[in-house]
Design a protein around this motif. Structure first.
Motif, PDB file in Angstrom:
ATOM      1  N   GLY A 261      44.289  41.886  40.101  1.00  0.00           N
ATOM      2  CA  GLY A 261      45.249  42.463  39.182  1.00  0.00           C
ATOM      3  C   GLY A 261      45.305  41.728  37.863  1.00  0.00           C
ATOM      4  O   GLY A 261      44.924  40.564  37.763  1.00  0.00           O
ATOM      5  N   VAL A 262      45.810  42.447  36.828  1.00  0.00           N
ATOM      6  CA  VAL A 262      46.020  41.867  35.503  1.00  0.00           C
ATOM      7  C   VAL A 262      47.420  42.252  35.053  1.00  0.00           C
ATOM      8  O   VAL A 262      47.785  43.435  35.065  1.00  0.00           O
ATOM      9  CB  VAL A 262      44.986  42.376  34.482  1.00  0.00           C
ATOM     10  CG1 VAL A 262      45.292  41.809  33.098  1.00  0.00           C
ATOM     11  CG2 VAL A 262      43.565  42.006  34.900  1.00  0.00           C
TER      12      VAL A 262
ATOM     13  N   ILE B  25      42.353  39.302  25.404  1.00  0.00           N
ATOM     14  CA  ILE B  25      41.953  38.063  26.082  1.00  0.00           C
ATOM     15  C   ILE B  25      41.923  38.262  27.593  1.00  0.00           C
ATOM     16  O   ILE B  25      41.035  37.750  28.281  1.00  0.00           O
ATOM     17  CB  ILE B  25      42.901  36.909  25.700  1.00  0.00           C
ATOM     18  CG1 ILE B  25      42.727  36.559  24.225  1.00  0.00           C
ATOM     19  CG2 ILE B  25      42.655  35.677  26.568  1.00  0.00           C
ATOM     20  CD1 ILE B  25      43.665  35.492  23.731  1.00  0.00           C
ATOM     21  N   SER B  26      42.890  39.026  28.117  1.00  0.00           N
ATOM     22  CA  SER B  26      42.899  39.266  29.571  1.00  0.00           C
ATOM     23  C   SER B  26      41.643  40.017  30.007  1.00  0.00           C
ATOM     24  O   SER B  26      41.107  39.774  31.087  1.00  0.00           O
ATOM     25  CB  SER B  26      44.162  40.034  29.976  1.00  0.00           C
ATOM     26  OG  SER B  26      44.162  41.348  29.450  1.00  0.00           O
TER      27      SER B  26
ATOM     28  N   ARG C 159      41.028  35.641  45.863  1.00  0.00           N
ATOM     29  CA  ARG C 159      41.717  36.748  45.207  1.00  0.00           C
ATOM     30  C   ARG C 159      42.493  36.204  44.001  1.00  0.00           C
ATOM     31  O   ARG C 159      43.348  35.331  44.142  1.00  0.00           O
ATOM     32  CB  ARG C 159      42.641  37.451  46.193  1.00  0.00           C
ATOM     33  CG  ARG C 159      41.875  37.953  47.430  1.00  0.00           C
ATOM     34  CD  ARG C 159      42.782  38.500  48.508  1.00  0.00           C
ATOM     35  NE  ARG C 159      43.390  39.772  48.116  1.00  0.00           N
ATOM     36  CZ  ARG C 159      44.648  39.899  47.735  1.00  0.00           C
ATOM     37  NH1 ARG C 159      45.457  38.848  47.700  1.00  0.00           N
ATOM     38  NH2 ARG C 159      45.126  41.089  47.415  1.00  0.00           N
ATOM     39  N   VAL C 160      42.204  36.749  42.825  1.00  0.00           N
ATOM     40  CA  VAL C 160      42.716  36.178  41.569  1.00  0.00           C
ATOM     41  C   VAL C 160      43.566  37.192  40.811  1.00  0.00           C
ATOM     42  O   VAL C 160      43.199  38.364  40.671  1.00  0.00           O
ATOM     43  CB  VAL C 160      41.549  35.717  40.671  1.00  0.00           C
ATOM     44  CG1 VAL C 160      42.087  35.086  39.386  1.00  0.00           C
ATOM     45  CG2 VAL C 160      40.642  34.738  41.410  1.00  0.00           C
ATOM     46  N   LEU C 161      44.706  36.714  40.326  1.00  0.00           N
ATOM     47  CA  LEU C 161      45.581  37.495  39.451  1.00  0.00           C
ATOM     48  C   LEU C 161      45.580  36.842  38.066  1.00  0.00           C
ATOM     49  O   LEU C 161      45.787  35.634  37.944  1.00  0.00           O
ATOM     50  CB  LEU C 161      47.008  37.527  40.011  1.00  0.00           C
ATOM     51  CG  LEU C 161      48.106  38.109  39.099  1.00  0.00           C
ATOM     52  CD1 LEU C 161      47.859  39.586  38.824  1.00  0.00           C
ATOM     53  CD2 LEU C 161      49.482  37.900  39.742  1.00  0.00           C
ATOM     54  N   ILE C 162      45.340  37.639  37.028  1.00  0.00           N
ATOM     55  CA  ILE C 162      45.388  37.154  35.645  1.00  0.00           C
ATOM     56  C   ILE C 162      46.722  37.551  35.033  1.00  0.00           C
ATOM     57  O   ILE C 162      47.099  38.725  35.068  1.00  0.00           O
ATOM     58  CB  ILE C 162      44.231  37.744  34.810  1.00  0.00           C
ATOM     59  CG1 ILE C 162      42.884  37.237  35.339  1.00  0.00           C
ATOM     60  CG2 ILE C 162      44.382  37.385  33.336  1.00  0.00           C
ATOM     61  CD1 ILE C 162      41.678  37.892  34.669  1.00  0.00           C
TER      62      ILE C 162
ATOM     63  N   ALA D 204      38.865  38.650  32.587  1.00  0.00           N
ATOM     64  CA  ALA D 204      38.483  39.499  33.730  1.00  0.00           C
ATOM     65  C   ALA D 204      36.964  39.661  33.780  1.00  0.00           C
ATOM     66  O   ALA D 204      36.370  39.625  34.860  1.00  0.00           O
ATOM     67  CB  ALA D 204      39.162  40.862  33.612  1.00  0.00           C
ATOM     68  N   LYS D 205      36.341  39.821  32.616  1.00  0.00           N
ATOM     69  CA  LYS D 205      34.888  39.941  32.564  1.00  0.00           C
ATOM     70  C   LYS D 205      34.223  38.642  33.023  1.00  0.00           C
ATOM     71  O   LYS D 205      33.250  38.660  33.777  1.00  0.00           O
ATOM     72  CB  LYS D 205      34.451  40.282  31.142  1.00  0.00           C
ATOM     73  CG  LYS D 205      32.952  40.489  31.003  1.00  0.00           C
ATOM     74  CD  LYS D 205      32.574  40.840  29.570  1.00  0.00           C
ATOM     75  CE  LYS D 205      31.063  40.997  29.436  1.00  0.00           C
ATOM     76  NZ  LYS D 205      30.656  41.315  28.039  1.00  0.00           N
TER      77      LYS D 205
END
Length: 233
Positions: A33-34, A15-16, A5-8, A20-21
């Motif tokens: 989440g971002v 850029i975010s 599970r990743v949060l940016i 995410a892409k």
């Protein structure tokens, strides 16, 4: 394997979205989440409890390194990959001290991004498959991380400047007298040839870590003495 599970946390919205892409194209990773500010990032990290944070360094309201240290002070178990435009050795050293898993320099390319996440996934697999460890297992974990850190540090430096040698030169300046040292003095302390020591001193001079003092003798050209700005404050 359960998806990571990743949060940016990245202030630049464009850029975010790119990151995410990229993330969506890597198997076994899930975007939870971002956040586009440090404040939102901290709140989302507390609420979502991600396994991994992709963290930018520079924000309009502060520095991502402060968030990293805050997470460590709160004993957060989240891992962090720093993604930043910073190329200076000080930020890299601070990131390593903060326990980042990897350090990616912008602009980020998909191959490098994917490689970092796959390396992180392999690390998790190694870590999670055992309950007790032997020295060989520990050495394997730290060898992988040490090699990664060395490679990333080397990428931030100009050609011909080795990060390990640079640290030896910086350590030599910790023993320097207030009047500074010549390249020969530094070479003796760091175990380097005078010409090599001078090359590293000139690099540190160029990036503002050192200052120069010309010492005139009775004959010949003046001797260049290098003085650490930190030790001279």
């Amino acid at each position: 394997m359960i998806p990571v599970r990743v949060l940016i946390i990245e202030d630049d919205v464009r850029i975010s979205k790119v990151h995410a892409k990229f993330l969506l194209e890597v198997e076994n990773f899930e975007l939870v989440g971002v956040a586009n500010s440090i404040k939102d990032g901290k709140e989302m990290a507390e609420i979502l409890s991600p396994d991994l944070i992709l963290l930018d360094l520079f924000f309009p309201e502060g520095n991502g390194m402060d968030l990293l240290y805050e997470l460590r002070q709160e004993h957060s178990a989240v891992d962090v990959i720093l993604i930043t435009a910073a190329r200076d050795i000080e930020n890299l050293n601070n990131a390593l001290k903060g326990g980042v898993f990897d350090y990616i320099i912008k602009p980020v390319f998909m191959d490098r991004f994917r490689g970092s996440l796959q390396k992180y996934e392999n690390y998790l697999k190694k870590r999670n498959k055992v309950k007790t460890v032997d020295q060989e297992f520990v050495d394997g974990i730290f060898r992988d991380k040490a090699l990664s850190s060395y490679e990333e540090e080397k990428r931030t430096l100009p050609k011909g400047i080795d990060p390990i040698t640079l640290k030896d030169v910086l350590r030599a300046f910790e023993k320097a007298p207030s009047g500074g040292m010549s390249a020969a003095d530094i070479g003796d302390l760091a175990g380097l040839a005078r010409t090599t020591a001078r090359k590293y001193c000139e690099y540190l001079l160029a990036i503002g870590e050192l200052q120069i003092k010309l010492e005139y003798g009775t004959i010949g050209r003046p001797e260049r003495k290098y003085i650490s700005k930190k030790n001279n404050q």
